[in-house]
Design a protein around this motif. Structure first.
Motif, PDB file in Angstrom:
ATOM      1  N   THR A 113     -92.489   9.805 -33.288  1.00 27.46           N
ATOM      2  CA  THR A 113     -91.352   9.091 -32.703  1.00 27.46           C
ATOM      3  C   THR A 113     -90.301  10.077 -32.217  1.00 27.46           C
ATOM      4  O   THR A 113     -89.677   9.866 -31.173  1.00 27.46           O
ATOM      5  CB  THR A 113     -90.662   8.135 -33.699  1.00 27.46           C
ATOM      6  N   LEU A 114     -90.103  11.150 -32.942  1.00 29.70           N
ATOM      7  CA  LEU A 114     -89.101  12.127 -32.519  1.00 29.70           C
ATOM      8  C   LEU A 114     -89.500  12.737 -31.171  1.00 29.70           C
ATOM      9  O   LEU A 114     -88.687  12.876 -30.253  1.00 29.70           O
ATOM     10  CB  LEU A 114     -88.924  13.212 -33.568  1.00 29.70           C
ATOM     11  N   ILE A 159     -87.687   3.311 -31.706  1.00 33.08           N
ATOM     12  CA  ILE A 159     -86.950   3.452 -32.960  1.00 33.08           C
ATOM     13  C   ILE A 159     -86.950   2.138 -33.739  1.00 33.08           C
ATOM     14  O   ILE A 159     -87.092   2.133 -34.965  1.00 33.08           O
ATOM     15  CB  ILE A 159     -85.523   3.950 -32.669  1.00 33.08           C
ATOM     16  N   SER A 215     -94.317  10.910 -42.411  1.00 37.46           N
ATOM     17  CA  SER A 215     -93.934  12.149 -41.731  1.00 37.46           C
ATOM     18  C   SER A 215     -94.564  12.195 -40.352  1.00 37.46           C
ATOM     19  O   SER A 215     -93.914  12.545 -39.363  1.00 37.46           O
ATOM     20  CB  SER A 215     -94.396  13.375 -42.522  1.00 37.46           C
ATOM     21  N   GLY A 275     -92.888   9.860 -38.177  1.00 39.68           N
ATOM     22  CA  GLY A 275     -91.584  10.425 -37.850  1.00 39.68           C
ATOM     23  C   GLY A 275     -91.662  11.464 -36.754  1.00 39.68           C
ATOM     24  O   GLY A 275     -90.829  11.499 -35.844  1.00 39.68           O
ATOM     25  N   VAL A 276     -92.685  12.319 -36.827  1.00 45.14           N
ATOM     26  CA  VAL A 276     -92.816  13.378 -35.825  1.00 45.14           C
ATOM     27  C   VAL A 276     -93.112  12.788 -34.450  1.00 45.14           C
ATOM     28  O   VAL A 276     -92.491  13.175 -33.443  1.00 45.14           O
ATOM     29  CB  VAL A 276     -93.929  14.369 -36.213  1.00 45.14           C
ATOM     30  N   HIS A 336     -90.434   1.036 -41.635  1.00 46.64           N
ATOM     31  CA  HIS A 336     -89.714   1.436 -42.844  1.00 46.64           C
ATOM     32  C   HIS A 336     -89.302   0.223 -43.661  1.00 46.64           C
ATOM     33  O   HIS A 336     -89.419   0.213 -44.887  1.00 46.64           O
ATOM     34  CB  HIS A 336     -88.460   2.239 -42.483  1.00 46.64           C
ATOM     35  N   MET A 337     -88.825  -0.824 -42.992  1.00 42.53           N
ATOM     36  CA  MET A 337     -88.386  -2.032 -43.701  1.00 42.53           C
ATOM     37  C   MET A 337     -89.537  -2.650 -44.464  1.00 42.53           C
ATOM     38  O   MET A 337     -89.369  -3.163 -45.581  1.00 42.53           O
ATOM     39  CB  MET A 337     -87.806  -3.062 -42.716  1.00 42.53           C
ATOM     40  N   LEU A 341     -90.231   1.792 -35.577  1.00 38.57           N
ATOM     41  CA  LEU A 341     -90.257   2.643 -36.765  1.00 38.57           C
ATOM     42  C   LEU A 341     -89.359   2.063 -37.848  1.00 38.57           C
ATOM     43  O   LEU A 341     -89.702   2.064 -39.033  1.00 38.57           O
ATOM     44  CB  LEU A 341     -89.795   4.051 -36.400  1.00 38.57           C
ATOM     45  N   PHE A 342     -88.198   1.519 -37.444  1.00 45.38           N
ATOM     46  CA  PHE A 342     -87.266   0.883 -38.377  1.00 45.38           C
ATOM     47  C   PHE A 342     -87.959  -0.253 -39.117  1.00 45.38           C
ATOM     48  O   PHE A 342     -87.861  -0.380 -40.338  1.00 45.38           O
ATOM     49  CB  PHE A 342     -86.058   0.367 -37.593  1.00 45.38           C
TER      50      PHE A 342
END
Lengths: 265, 635
Positions: free
Chosen positions: A132-133, A62, A126, A129-130, A69-70, A65-66
């Motif tokens: 990592t989920l 996470i 996306s 996101g998938v 995004h940053m 991924l954070f």
């Protein structure tokens, strides 16, 4: 039209001639601002928004991924604010100039570009996101199950293997844990910030939350869904300990609570 | 000449509401007595019936239904602009039912501003409590009520403030004398007042749960919940009725020459906003109605209450169903909150850059696109509630998609500024500030819209940082821009420029600080809706205070600075309305139709119908006109 003429007063009485807005030099200047801004902003953001200790295997995924995004946020903020600040300086109305701005109504290729490129970025994120989920919710071998009971305003943990009931959540490091959670009354939510994952607990449903603690230490579990008068104080201590410490603790609790333990535990 | 209080519609309305409420109490109590109930008084059913009859009583008392009552009796009521009550000072029009959209727009705008201030006041109080860890003066019960009140009061402020901008400006921008349905317009404004009364009374009963009123918590405890439910239902009625009016007006009352793609861009923003309001608001009505009758003291309906049978299967209701129906409205609602403000930004930039709005058609359609895609994303408010993980993926994708039309707006604004001749009077500062703040809000969206990161950030202060920035950037800053921009047109006087700039330069940095503070403490583990927090949350720093506690000091200081700057604004507006410099007809040299009228605008806005002969934003195109010149002489 204006070509490469520099900003200067003309010989005759006229407004100062300056670079057309489409002059390449503007975009080079802004490009530099945006590049520098992106890097500066990225480090500022990471510094200003520090994550708690990465105490679970989910934290790593996470946090990565954070940071991705940053980086995107830093770039987009620098891009928009860079162009904006540049325009505020370079295209401000000069004193005495009562003329209007350059008259152009739009640019269809540009519109298409700045619709399609963000769309591509959306698709990329996306996908990130998938995966990592999928990653953070994946089951582990030999998971330790803990039954979590939430109520106004406290927590209780039951270890089904032994029947031990505890007011603190003790977990062995490096072993996948699965919380099976119920609520006695209203919606609560299980969140240990160091573990990064959260799950609401809705009465009438069994809820599951998986994580693997990887850092020994003491943490706080806090209810993360407003649940009434002392929601703020609906806390429980969490301890991540070595395997040996965990077994020792379990044995002590079993003895305290006078439980029979199944052989081979 | 003395003015009797009851000559004011609002006073008669409040009396009507009191009488209606008492009638409701009486009916419920009488029924219970006749049915032989032991406890003759039951607070909740009394308040539900009281709230409904009180609202009806208000609307009758204020006079919002009087024309319709006359029609039922066969009496014609020709439509006339002008004070409904003769021989009264001009200011009383604002406290009566008036059919002139300009009066109604001011009524909406001032009421909205007041609600923003009331909401802000709750926040200033609990921010004082939160500045240090430990409970200093605010009891948990009171704190929990105040956060919910802050939420709903501020949201009332937003809905009602939007009503102000839309109802004042749309007919003017269309060169129309008034809205399609002026009496409905007055009705839609006044219904907000009984709603506000109910909301404010609810404080007495100390309800908690925050503005989202999730069951099962909202099915228990205080009777105050009923007042919240019914107050919001009334607010929703205003949204629906007002939106019907705006859609009809925009579609049917444009002047000759004004095709849809030649309207001022704000009309597109309001069209998109109204389309959302008229189709989504029903969902909050339904979900709150179901809550109201699911409480034990009313009908104890089981919609949201699980019932586990012997086999362990839930054969009853589901609290998560509330979340679905609530957010199915409340997500599109956030686009209601920001689309008008984004329209204000698009409207004002051409005036202060002296250039066309870049990509007008794309900007216009982006509002419609945001409205449409906004219906598909509600599940992102519920990522942790336990619904299917695969469905979470689809909501993530739809949520990320909203960034595309939003990006089109941002890039168009940059294109509008690029190559312009920019000036920076107060309204332009607020527009630029709005862009920077909405950018912070918008960019903090995708990280929440991505499920894995949301697992950490959900219900943390990061979410507060995100939505306060989107709300201030999408509504509050543009609302202030609009107030300063149209103030000269409304009052005929200029506001004080130095004070306006001071207001901006205090509020903008304070708000940035607040946003970063909120996002920072949220990432560090600060939960929402808590009156107290661990002083060591986020780790101890070298300053003797925990990281999160320092964050709270920053946020609280910011809140006070914002509140102070708004006091400056209030002073500026009142003072300038009295003694400000005469503004003239068109101080901003805008091409928009409302600037072709005198300042202040007379009762009949346009001396003669207008004719549109060009594009709205052709600044810089020599000889071009938007509104055909009239013989009265113009800019």
């Amino acid at each position: 039209m204006y070509g490469n003429s520099k900003k200067s007063k003309s010989e005759t009485d006229g407004p100062p001639v300056k670079r057309a807005s489409t002059d390449r030099r503007h975009f080079i200047n802004v490009g530099v601002i945006v590049a520098v801004g992106t890097v500066a902003l990225y480090f500022l953001l990471i510094g200003a928004l520090p994550m708690p200790a990465p105490a679970s295997s989910q934290s790593d995924t996470i946090d990565t991924l954070f940071r991705q995004h940053m980086l995107l946020i830093a770039f987009l903020f620098a891009l928009v604010v860079g162009f904006m600040l540049y325009a505020l300086v370079v295209f401000r109305k000069r004193k005495g100039d009562e003329g209007e701005g350059e008259h152009f109504e739009g640019n269809t290729p540009l519109e298409i570009a700045w619709t399609v490129i963000p769309l591509i970025v959306v698709i990329i994120f996306s996908y990130l996101g998938v995966v990592t989920l999928r990653d953070v919710t994946a089951g582990q071998p030999n998971e330790l199950q803990v039954n979590v009971n939430s109520f106004q305003w406290g927590w209780s943990f039951t270890y089904p293997e032994t029947g031990v009931v505890s007011q603190e959540l003790v977990l062995p490091v490096d072993r996948g844990a699965v919380m099976e959670m119920t609520s006695q009354d209203v919606v609560h939510s299980f969140w240990v910030p160091e573990f990064r994952v959260k799950q609401d607990i809705v009465p009438g449903q069994m809820q599951y939350l998986r994580f693997t603690p990887v850092l020994e230490g003491e943490y706080d579990l806090g209810c993360a869904e407003f649940c009434g008068l002392t929601h703020y104080n609906m806390l429980a201590p969490v301890r991540v300990v070595t395997d040996a410490e965990f077994s020792a603790w379990m044995n002590v609790k079993v003895a305290e609570q006078g439980l029979q333990v199944a052989a081979g535990n | 000449m003395s003015l009797s209080l009851t000559s004011l519609g609002i006073v008669r309305g409040l009396i009507g509401q009191a009488l209606g409420t008492l009638l409701g109490f009486a009916l419920v109590t009488l029924t219970r007595a006749l049915m032989g109930r032991e406890e003759v008084w039951s607070t909740e059913p009394a308040w539900v019936i009281g709230a409904i009859l009180g609202a009806i009583g208000f609307m009758i008392g204020v006079g919002a239904m009087s024309d319709w009552f006359k029609w039922w009796r066969g009496i014609a009521t020709p439509f006339v602009h002008g004070p409904q009550a003769k021989d009264q000072p001009a200011w009383t029009r604002y406290f009566n039912v008036d059919y002139n959209h300009k009066i109604i727009g001011i009524q909406y705008g001032v009421t909205g501003f007041i609600m923003l201030c009331i909401g802000g006041l709750f926040a200033v109080i609990f921010r004082t409590e939160l500045v240090r860890s430990g409970i200093q003066f605010l009891e948990p019960n009171t704190y929990n009520t105040f956060i919910g009140m802050h939420g709903w009061c501020a949201l009332f402020g937003i809905f009602i403030g939007i009503g102000g901008m839309a109802n004042y400006l749309i007919p003017l921008m269309l060169g129309a004398e008034d809205m399609t349905f002026p009496r409905l317009n007055a009705f839609a404004f006044w219904i907000n007042v009984p709603a506000i009364v109910l909301l404010l009374i609810s404080v007495y009963y100390n309800w908690d749960s925050g503005w989202t009123v999730y069951p099962p918590l909202s099915l228990r405890g205080s009777a105050g919940y009923q007042l919240v439910f019914w107050s919001v239902i009334l607010l929703g009625m205003s949204s629906i009725l007002g939106s019907v009016n705006l859609i009809a007006t925009i579609l049917r009352m444009r002047p000759p020459g004004m095709s849809l793609f030649r309207m001022p861009i704000f009309c597109w923003a309001i069209l998109a906003t109204s389309l959302i309001q008229v189709t989504a608001t029903q969902l909050i009505f339904m979900s709150f109605l179901l809550l109201s009758i699911s409480r034990e003291a009313t009908l104890a309906m089981p919609f949201y209450t699980p019932l586990i049978n012997a086999a362990g299967v839930n054969i009853g209701g589901d609290p998560v169903m509330f979340q679905h129906t609530f957010w199915f409205y409340s997500h599109p609602a956030v686009y209601v909150w920001v689309l008008p403000g984004l329209g204000i930004i698009s409207e004002l930039l051409p005036v202060f850059t002296r250039k066309p709005l870049f990509g007008y058609r794309w900007v216009a359609l982006s509002s419609i696109a945001i409205a449409m895609v906004g219906y598909l994303v509600w599940g992102h408010h519920m990522f942790t509630s336990g619904y299917s993980s695969n469905l979470r993926v689809w909501f993530m994708v739809s949520t990320l998609l909203v960034s595309v039309p939003t990006g089109v707006k941002f890039f168009s604004w940059l294109g509008t500024m690029w190559g312009g001749k920019l000036t920076f009077p107060t309204p332009m500062l607020w527009v630029l500030g709005a862009m920077s703040v909405f950018l912070i809000g918008g960019l903090s969206g995708p990280i929440l819209g991505t499920v894995a990161t949301d697992l950490h950030l959900h219900d943390s202060y990061f979410v507060l940082g995100h939505f306060h920035a989107t709300i201030f950037g999408g509504f509050v800053f543009p609302f202030f821009a609009a107030i300063y921009f149209w103030f000269p047109k409304i009052t005929g006087r200029m506001y004080n420029e130095a004070l306006g700039k001071l207001h901006f330069w205090i509020m903008l940095p304070a708000f940035w600080m607040m946003s970063i503070g909120q996002m920072s403490v949220g990432v560090a583990g600060m939960r929402r809706r808590i009156v107290d927090y661990d002083p060591l949350l986020g780790g101890m720093t070298d300053f003797g205070l925990g990281f999160v506690e320092i964050g709270h000091v920053v946020i609280t200081i910011s809140a006070f600075l914002i509140a102070f700057s708004i006091l400056l604004m209030i002073y500026n507006l009142f003072h300038s309305a009295e003694v400000g410099q005469a503004a003239g007809r068109n101080p901003w040299r805008s091409r928009s139709p409302e600037w072709q009228t005198p300042s202040p605008i007379p009762e009949q806005s346009f001396a003669s119908p207008i004719l549109i002969v060009g594009e709205p934003y052709d600044y810089g195109l020599a000889g071009s006109r938007y509104v055909a010149p009239t013989t009265a002489g113009d800019d």
